[in-house]
Design a protein around this motif. Structure first.
Motif, PDB file in Angstrom:
ATOM      1  N   LEU A 224       0.840  -1.194   0.000  1.00  0.00           N
ATOM      2  CA  LEU A 224       0.000   0.000   0.000  1.00  0.00           C
ATOM      3  C   LEU A 224       0.879   1.249   0.000  1.00  0.00           C
ATOM      4  N   PRO A 225       1.271   1.730  -1.196  1.00  0.00           N
ATOM      5  CA  PRO A 225       2.030   2.991  -1.235  1.00  0.00           C
ATOM      6  C   PRO A 225       1.165   4.119  -0.678  1.00  0.00           C
ATOM      7  N   PHE A 226       1.777   4.989   0.150  1.00  0.00           N
ATOM      8  CA  PHE A 226       0.947   6.050   0.744  1.00  0.00           C
ATOM      9  C   PHE A 226       1.602   7.417   0.760  1.00  0.00           C
ATOM     10  N   PHE A 227       2.895   7.516   0.484  1.00  0.00           N
ATOM     11  CA  PHE A 227       3.584   8.786   0.765  1.00  0.00           C
ATOM     12  C   PHE A 227       4.769   8.969  -0.171  1.00  0.00           C
ATOM     13  N   VAL A 228       4.866  10.158  -0.753  1.00  0.00           N
ATOM     14  CA  VAL A 228       6.069  10.534  -1.501  1.00  0.00           C
ATOM     15  C   VAL A 228       6.668  11.746  -0.798  1.00  0.00           C
ATOM     16  N   GLY A 229       7.932  11.636  -0.424  1.00  0.00           N
ATOM     17  CA  GLY A 229       8.626  12.746   0.223  1.00  0.00           C
ATOM     18  C   GLY A 229       9.692  13.308  -0.704  1.00  0.00           C
ATOM     19  N   ALA A 230       9.438  14.503  -1.225  1.00  0.00           N
ATOM     20  CA  ALA A 230      10.458  15.162  -2.049  1.00  0.00           C
ATOM     21  C   ALA A 230      11.287  16.070  -1.146  1.00  0.00           C
ATOM     22  N   THR A 231      12.478  16.367  -1.580  1.00  0.00           N
ATOM     23  CA  THR A 231      13.351  17.236  -0.767  1.00  0.00           C
ATOM     24  C   THR A 231      13.661  18.524  -1.519  1.00  0.00           C
ATOM     25  N   ALA A 232      13.503  19.635  -0.822  1.00  0.00           N
ATOM     26  CA  ALA A 232      13.882  20.950  -1.366  1.00  0.00           C
ATOM     27  C   ALA A 232      15.105  21.407  -0.580  1.00  0.00           C
ATOM     28  N   GLY A 233      16.256  20.992  -1.042  1.00  0.00           N
ATOM     29  CA  GLY A 233      17.500  21.302  -0.342  1.00  0.00           C
ATOM     30  C   GLY A 233      17.996  20.096   0.424  1.00  0.00           C
ATOM     31  N   THR A 234      18.707  19.215  -0.273  1.00  0.00           N
ATOM     32  CA  THR A 234      19.218  18.019   0.424  1.00  0.00           C
ATOM     33  C   THR A 234      20.406  18.410   1.301  1.00  0.00           C
ATOM     34  N   THR A 235      20.676  17.579   2.285  1.00  0.00           N
ATOM     35  CA  THR A 235      21.673  17.965   3.290  1.00  0.00           C
ATOM     36  C   THR A 235      23.081  18.081   2.708  1.00  0.00           C
ATOM     37  N   VAL A 236      23.455  17.166   1.832  1.00  0.00           N
ATOM     38  CA  VAL A 236      24.849  17.181   1.361  1.00  0.00           C
ATOM     39  C   VAL A 236      25.004  18.080   0.139  1.00  0.00           C
ATOM     40  N   LEU A 237      24.210  17.849  -0.903  1.00  0.00           N
ATOM     41  CA  LEU A 237      24.402  18.584  -2.154  1.00  0.00           C
ATOM     42  C   LEU A 237      23.539  19.844  -2.243  1.00  0.00           C
ATOM     43  N   GLY A 238      22.546  19.972  -1.378  1.00  0.00           N
ATOM     44  CA  GLY A 238      21.639  21.130  -1.473  1.00  0.00           C
ATOM     45  C   GLY A 238      20.735  21.036  -2.691  1.00  0.00           C
ATOM     46  N   SER A 239      20.407  19.819  -3.094  1.00  0.00           N
ATOM     47  CA  SER A 239      19.624  19.627  -4.331  1.00  0.00           C
ATOM     48  C   SER A 239      18.126  19.804  -4.089  1.00  0.00           C
ATOM     49  N   PHE A 240      17.448  20.220  -5.150  1.00  0.00           N
ATOM     50  CA  PHE A 240      15.988  20.385  -5.112  1.00  0.00           C
ATOM     51  C   PHE A 240      15.374  19.352  -6.062  1.00  0.00           C
ATOM     52  N   ASP A 241      14.574  18.482  -5.509  1.00  0.00           N
ATOM     53  CA  ASP A 241      13.906  17.483  -6.360  1.00  0.00           C
ATOM     54  C   ASP A 241      12.946  18.185  -7.333  1.00  0.00           C
ATOM     55  N   PRO A 242      12.695  17.576  -8.488  1.00  0.00           N
ATOM     56  CA  PRO A 242      11.784  18.197  -9.476  1.00  0.00           C
ATOM     57  C   PRO A 242      10.325  18.064  -9.017  1.00  0.00           C
TER      58      PRO A 242
END
Ligand code: ABU
Length: 474
Positions: free
Chosen positions: A223-241
């Motif tokens: 039962l998929p229930f959650f997608v967590g995108a990151t706006a500013g990852t801890t190491v690279l500071g990346s923003f997911d699309p």
């Protein structure tokens, strides 16, 4: 006020002023000391008889001497740094009134301020009528978002436990914060049910891989229930699309959460807001002002798109905790009914004072300037023969390493250089492993940083690394 109280407070404030006057000018941000050494210097033991005020002041000095000065411009180790006078005032004033956020009757002004700022932050994210709550940090925001998502997908679990609910799965990038796994553990979902989605060369979640993982999970009867995108990852500071991820979450009817703990405040910058485009489509959004907004720890918020979500999810029954929540609270002003905490600090006050002082424009300028300074570091690293970026710069994190001219274990030299600077107390810059390479992770978060400070940090790293190359010694 008793004379002794006035005297102690005056001495404490004098010490704070002295500390602030010298911070930044000191050559050291605090040399590293082994725990056994520091324990001795601190003299932590509680005495049988209380200390005099003078002895207490000495204890405060010992604490300061044994603590890192995170306001110093050569502290670039974490996703927070710097000193913020209005926010510091907020911290002190919150302690002066020393109340708890659970009921309007004991925190009237703080309750209204919190509701107003939640509304403002929600509006900036793009929510129409947001609600939210202050939490203990980005990890706690992720946990709470997962509670809401789990209850949306499997409402019975709140009352009866998982029973025969299929394995619940959630999807985050391989660069996401470890708290998602911790939350999966705490919620009884299971760490193995956190699916880590591959990222591209910029550290951004690959949407096709996300879609494939969700489909595979459904086919496996989960039962998929959650997608967590990151706006500013801890190491690279990346923003997911975010737009592509939002499409997928919507298509599969999954809760879409954005962990904007680090990068969330870019919504305040017209220049950089594009990084977070699509956030307005999320169900929930974590935003931690104690990072990019330079408010003293702890100050962190979970925003929720749909109003009236928190209370039915977190309140047990209307009768529960009747000893604390006495009335019907039609205005929804007893914020304790919408929190994972019972007693809760007035963390909003320091944010309020800081935001009042900066205004939206002040914060926008501050964020733009931090991006400019990051570009400066990036340029200095790429132009130097003896430094290299280990990943493209995405926002305010610069991941790079020193390249020795002779032979030698590059990873070890970088690690040793970092630890030498730490031991001397010259500079504190964290490190991580990126694509198998040990690299400095330099974070540009301190609003008082200058190019000269950053030059000094890079020169310090170079000097420490050079001194570790045997062929250059002597
Ligand atoms: N969420 C805490 C991140 C700590 C750090 O990377 O500095």
């Amino acid at each position: 006020m008793a004379e002794s109280e006035r005297d102690l407070l005056e001495r404490v404030f004098a010490l704070i002023l002295e500390e602030r006057a010298t911070s930044g000018k000191r050559a050291s941000i605090a040399p590293y000391r082994e725990p056994s050494d520091l324990r001795e210097r601190l003299d932590i033991r509680i005495p049988e008889e209380g200390l005099s005020d003078s002895e207490l002041i000495e204890a405060i000095r010992r604490y300061l001497d044994g603590s890192i000065d995170t306001g110093n411009p050569r502290f670039l180790n974490q996703l927070f740094a710097g000193f913020n006078p209005p926010a510091f005032a907020g911290e002190i004033i919150a302690a002066l009134r020393n109340t708890s956020m659970y009921t309007y009757e004991v925190a009237p002004a703080a309750t209204l301020i919190e509701l107003e700022l939640i509304n403002k932050m929600g509006g900036l994210v793009g929510y129409d009528r947001a609600e939210g709550t202050f939490v203990t940090g980005g990890s706690n925001a992720n946990l709470l978002a997962m509670v809401l998502a789990r209850n949306a997908a499997a409402p019975d679990v709140k009352w009866h436990g998982y029973g025969d609910t299929p394995a619940m799965t959630l999807f985050v990038s391989e660069q996401s914060h470890y708290s998602f796994e911790q939350a999966a553990h705490l919620l009884g979902i299971g760490i193995a049910n956190v699916r880590k989605i591959e990222t591209d060369g910029d550290g951004r979640m690959i949407p096709d891989r996300l879609e494939a993982a969700i489909v595979a999970s459904k086919e496996a009867g989960e039962l998929p229930f959650f997608v967590g995108a990151t706006a500013g990852t801890t190491v690279l500071g990346s923003f997911d699309p975010l737009p592509a991820i939002a499409d997928i979450a919507e298509a599969h009817d999954l809760w879409f959460h954005v962990d904007g703990s680090w990068g969330g405040p870019v919504v305040l910058s017209r220049k950089w807001r594009h990084l977070i485009e699509g956030c307005e489509r999320s169900n929930s959004f974590g935003w931690t002002p104690h990072k990019l907004m330079n408010v003293p720890l702890v100050c962190s918020v979970l925003l929720i798109q749909e109003p009236n979500t928190l209370r039915p999810n977190l309140n047990l029954t209307e009768a529960a905790a009747e000893y604390l929540f006495h009335d019907g609270d039609e205005d929804n002003c007893d914020l304790g009914r919408k929190s994972l905490q019972c007693g809760r600090r007035v963390d909003v006050l320091k944010l309020w004072f800081s935001w009042l002082s900066h205004g939206d424009r002040g914060y926008e300028e501050r964020i733009n300037r931090l991006f400019e300074l990051t570009e400066y570091v990036e340029r200095r690293v790429t132009e130097a023969d003896d430094f290299e970026l280990v990943a493209p710069v995405q926002s305010l994190n610069v991941c790079f390493r020193y390249l020795p001219s002779g032979d030698g274990d590059i990873d070890q030299i970088n690690l040793d250089a970092r630890n030498r600077l730490k031991a001397e107390g010259h500079t504190l810059v964290n490190y991580s492993t990126v694509d198998g390479k040990v690299a400095f992770r330099l974070v540009v978060a301190n609003p008082d940083l200058t190019r000269e400070d950053l030059d000094s940090v890079l020169d310090g790293i170079r000097a420490a690394a050079e001194s570790l190359q045997p062929e250059r010694v002597g």
